[in-house]
Design an enzyme around this catalytic site. Sequence first.
Site, PDB file in Angstrom:
ATOM      1  N   ILE A  80      -8.185   6.605  -2.416  1.00  0.00           N
ATOM      2  CA  ILE A  80      -7.997   5.550  -2.816  1.00  0.00           C
ATOM      3  C   ILE A  80      -7.616   4.829  -3.551  1.00  0.00           C
ATOM      4  O   ILE A  80      -7.802   4.718  -4.674  1.00  0.00           O
ATOM      5  CB  ILE A  80      -9.519   4.670  -1.588  1.00  0.00           C
ATOM      6  CG1 ILE A  80      -8.679   3.316  -0.531  1.00  0.00           C
ATOM      7  CG2 ILE A  80     -10.691   4.266  -2.250  1.00  0.00           C
ATOM      8  CD1 ILE A  80      -9.127   1.858  -0.175  1.00  0.00           C
ATOM      9  N   CYS A  81      -6.498   3.919  -3.488  1.00  0.00           N
ATOM     10  CA  CYS A  81      -5.895   2.934  -4.581  1.00  0.00           C
ATOM     11  C   CYS A  81      -5.028   3.877  -5.171  1.00  0.00           C
ATOM     12  O   CYS A  81      -4.262   4.503  -5.135  1.00  0.00           O
ATOM     13  CB  CYS A  81      -7.035   2.160  -5.044  1.00  0.00           C
ATOM     14  SG  CYS A  81      -6.192   0.225  -6.016  1.00  0.00           S
ATOM     15  N   GLY A  82      -6.083   3.884  -6.407  1.00  0.00           N
ATOM     16  CA  GLY A  82      -4.921   4.088  -7.189  1.00  0.00           C
ATOM     17  C   GLY A  82      -5.915   6.856  -7.627  1.00  0.00           C
ATOM     18  O   GLY A  82      -4.997   6.839  -8.418  1.00  0.00           O
ATOM     19  N   TYR A 134      -1.902   2.729  -4.431  1.00  0.00           N
ATOM     20  CA  TYR A 134      -1.565   1.124  -4.952  1.00  0.00           C
ATOM     21  C   TYR A 134      -0.335   1.733  -5.274  1.00  0.00           C
ATOM     22  O   TYR A 134       0.243   3.241  -5.745  1.00  0.00           O
ATOM     23  CB  TYR A 134      -2.313   1.210  -6.091  1.00  0.00           C
ATOM     24  CG  TYR A 134      -2.625  -0.394  -5.863  1.00  0.00           C
ATOM     25  CD1 TYR A 134      -3.095  -1.007  -4.870  1.00  0.00           C
ATOM     26  CD2 TYR A 134      -1.952  -0.580  -7.312  1.00  0.00           C
ATOM     27  CE1 TYR A 134      -3.066  -2.114  -5.753  1.00  0.00           C
ATOM     28  CE2 TYR A 134      -1.324  -2.055  -7.630  1.00  0.00           C
ATOM     29  CZ  TYR A 134      -2.190  -2.727  -7.022  1.00  0.00           C
ATOM     30  OH  TYR A 134      -2.187  -4.323  -6.837  1.00  0.00           O
ATOM     31  N   ALA A 194      -5.632   6.017   1.093  1.00  0.00           N
ATOM     32  CA  ALA A 194      -5.208   4.751   0.947  1.00  0.00           C
ATOM     33  C   ALA A 194      -4.749   3.847   0.150  1.00  0.00           C
ATOM     34  O   ALA A 194      -4.621   4.527  -1.268  1.00  0.00           O
ATOM     35  CB  ALA A 194      -6.722   4.336   1.634  1.00  0.00           C
TER      36      ALA A 194
END
Length: 189
Positions: free
Chosen positions: A99-101, A120, A149
Amino acid sequence: MVYIFLADGFEDIEAIAPLDVMRRAGIEVRTAGVTGMSVTSANGLTVQADIPLDAVTLDGCEMLVLPGGSGGFVTLDKTQPVLELVKNADAAGIPVAAICGAPSILAKLGLLKNRRAVCYPSVEHILESNGARVQRDETVTHDRHIITAQAAGSSLDFAFKLVSMLRGWNAAEAVRKKMCYKIREKTLT
């Protein structure tokens, strides 16, 4: 067993929401301390990891989870044992979630080539330059056994998706209802 990697600077909700939701679903989850057993999040929350990184094994492993947080995912990306575990899990068909980075780690390892993924916005270029098909209209997606995500705001949807992948839609739906959480988009199926 599901392992969530924790490195100093991890994004709180991106690690804790999946941990909480999966445990509510009866999934055995352990946090693995990458930068030590006492790990401090991006927002100053200090948690005690369940196990050290060197105790993580793919024997009986159901999934690996990589939270974001700029300090956290950058450290994960520089930690060779984490990278080896992720590559070996992928080769064995064990689900890997980021998720994210953190999806940028998967992209650099070549695991997102020709696969749908989200991350992200500031790291989308890393995914694209490594052949991923970035889904800008989604916050959580999966392609085969890779789940990605977008960011902290996607953490609960991400968590329910992980339960759905491991135990099926009904299990995820049961936990969601008990938590009185209304999903924003169709992410469980």
